[in-house]
Design an enzyme around this catalytic site. Sequence first.
Site, short mmCIF file in Angstrom:
data_model
loop_
_atom_site.label_atom_id
_atom_site.label_comp_id
_atom_site.label_asym_id
_atom_site.label_seq_id
_atom_site.Cartn_x
_atom_site.Cartn_y
_atom_site.Cartn_z
CB ALA A 26 56.44 40.60 33.99
NE ARG A 29 57.94 46.22 27.64
CZ ARG A 29 58.03 47.48 28.05
NH1 ARG A 29 58.79 47.79 29.07
NH2 ARG A 29 57.37 48.44 27.41
N GLY A 106 42.45 35.42 41.09
CA GLY A 106 42.35 34.82 42.41
C GLY A 106 41.90 33.37 42.36
CG ASP A 107 39.80 31.47 45.68
OD1 ASP A 107 39.36 32.58 45.29
OD2 ASP A 107 39.29 30.83 46.61
N GLY A 108 39.03 31.94 42.49
CA GLY A 108 37.90 31.66 41.59
C GLY A 108 38.40 31.49 40.16
CB THR A 130 43.57 37.77 44.94
OG1 THR A 130 42.70 38.09 46.05
CG2 THR A 130 44.47 36.64 45.38
CG ASP A 134 41.55 34.39 48.69
OD1 ASP A 134 42.36 34.73 47.80
OD2 ASP A 134 40.33 34.43 48.55
CD GLU A 192 43.57 48.96 71.50
OE1 GLU A 192 43.02 49.16 70.41
OE2 GLU A 192 44.36 49.77 72.02
CE LYS A 218 43.92 56.24 81.02
NZ LYS A 218 45.16 56.02 81.56
CG HIS A 257 35.28 48.78 46.11
ND1 HIS A 257 34.12 48.43 46.77
CD2 HIS A 257 35.51 47.80 45.20
CE1 HIS A 257 33.68 47.30 46.27
NE2 HIS A 257 34.49 46.89 45.33
NE ARG A 260 38.04 44.58 44.87
CZ ARG A 260 38.59 43.39 44.93
NH1 ARG A 260 39.78 43.17 44.44
NH2 ARG A 260 37.94 42.39 45.50
P1 ADP Z 1 38.70 35.70 41.88
O1 ADP Z 1 39.48 35.09 40.76
O2 ADP Z 1 39.14 37.09 42.21
O3 ADP Z 1 38.60 34.78 43.09
P2 ADP Z 1 35.90 35.03 41.15
O4 ADP Z 1 35.69 34.08 42.27
O5 ADP Z 1 34.81 35.99 40.86
O6 ADP Z 1 37.20 35.95 41.34
O7 ADP Z 1 36.19 34.18 39.83
C1 ADP Z 1 36.46 34.83 38.60
C2 ADP Z 1 35.83 34.09 37.47
O8 ADP Z 1 36.39 32.79 37.36
C3 ADP Z 1 34.33 33.84 37.59
O9 ADP Z 1 33.55 34.96 37.24
C4 ADP Z 1 34.14 32.70 36.60
O10 ADP Z 1 34.12 33.19 35.29
C5 ADP Z 1 35.43 31.90 36.80
N1 ADP Z 1 35.18 30.77 37.74
C6 ADP Z 1 35.20 30.80 39.10
N2 ADP Z 1 34.90 29.58 39.61
C7 ADP Z 1 34.67 28.76 38.56
C8 ADP Z 1 34.30 27.38 38.40
N3 ADP Z 1 34.11 26.59 39.45
N4 ADP Z 1 34.15 26.90 37.15
C9 ADP Z 1 34.35 27.68 36.07
N5 ADP Z 1 34.70 28.98 36.15
C10 ADP Z 1 34.86 29.54 37.36
#
Ligand code: ADP
Length: 327
Positions: A26, A29, A106-108, A130, A134, A192, A218, A257, A260
């Site tokens: 997406a 394109r 994701g959040d990382g 993700t 979360d 349950e 049971k 896994h 995923r």
């Molecule tokens: P996800 O995005 O699925 O939550 P991760 O938590 O492994 O996965 O984060 C993915 C990548 O994002 C990490 O390997 C790193 O390169 C980057 N990252 C995560 N947290 C930080 C941070 N606080 N500062 C800089 N880079 C970050």
Amino acid sequence: MGKKVTRIGVLTSGGDAPGMNAAIRAVVRTGIYHGLEVHGIMRGYQGLIEDDIYRMESRSVANIIQRGGTMLKTARCKEFYDYDGRKKAYDNLKRRDINGLIIIGGDGSFRGAVEFSNEFDMPCIGIAGTIDKDIYGTDFTIGFDTAVNTAVEAIDKIRDTMDSHDRIFIIEVMGRDAGYIALHSGIATGAENILVPELKSNIDDIVSSLQEKERRKKLVNLIVVAEGDGFGGAVEVQKVFKKKLPKAEIRVCILGHIQRGGSPSCLDRLIASRMGYHAVESLMEGRYNVFVGILNNKMHYIPLENAVKNKGKISEEWMKIVKILAS
Ligand code: ADP
């Protein structure tokens, strides 16, 4: 309004999720439709640092909408945690005249994007990809629906054996420190009990109900546990129950896994397509350092800072529903 975006980069980062390919498609394109140059960055932030970047055309994303994983590959990148790594990434983008970056992760990955956009003049926009769901501020994340459906299919099969043999089954599902996969798959399979990290579970109550079932001969019980629950996962929960119910057959199954992978569900393909389209539109409108989320079926642009500072909540109401429907 921000600067005019002419050349954008797209990457997938962190854990892979089914539907990431649909989002890449997406982005590519929509970008090309608007006359932008779109560049694919391999292996997330790692490829950004290593300058593993290539120009994408409309046909680069042909025949991928139905595929799990990510064609751009993904990685966890240690170097990006450090300023020097992020500086290398910025220099590579600058040299290529890329002036907008779309991060599917994701959040990382969003945390990384916050650091990056605070330090450097690079408009960033996130797409919530993700299986864990979360991320604060969106009803959907790409991959969650597929993962839950995979878990439901597997749990249904395990239930056949559980019912035939009168056993307790403790099934561990993914979700890192979030309980959404456990909650949704548990409700959908009539579990349950559901143990999630967000809410404290009363193990004594569960043990009493199991002892009562044992008295009635049971002892069939399905317990879905999130991998990040307070006890440390299904194996630890099994140990607790074993002590209290020494005669019971208590089996553990860790789904792992398989949750995923696989072809993305229709819903994941749809939200990925929608988010990918809106991510590009948003960059072009000069709205960035946000991620694209969906709330009450409307697109929302939530500051990346908010997404990483807040956590989603699982309401007590859900747990009440679990209890009433399983009784
Ligand atoms: P996800 O995005 O699925 O939550 P991760 O938590 O492994 O996965 O984060 C993915 C990548 O994002 C990490 O390997 C790193 O390169 C980057 N990252 C995560 N947290 C930080 C941070 N606080 N500062 C800089 N880079 C970050």
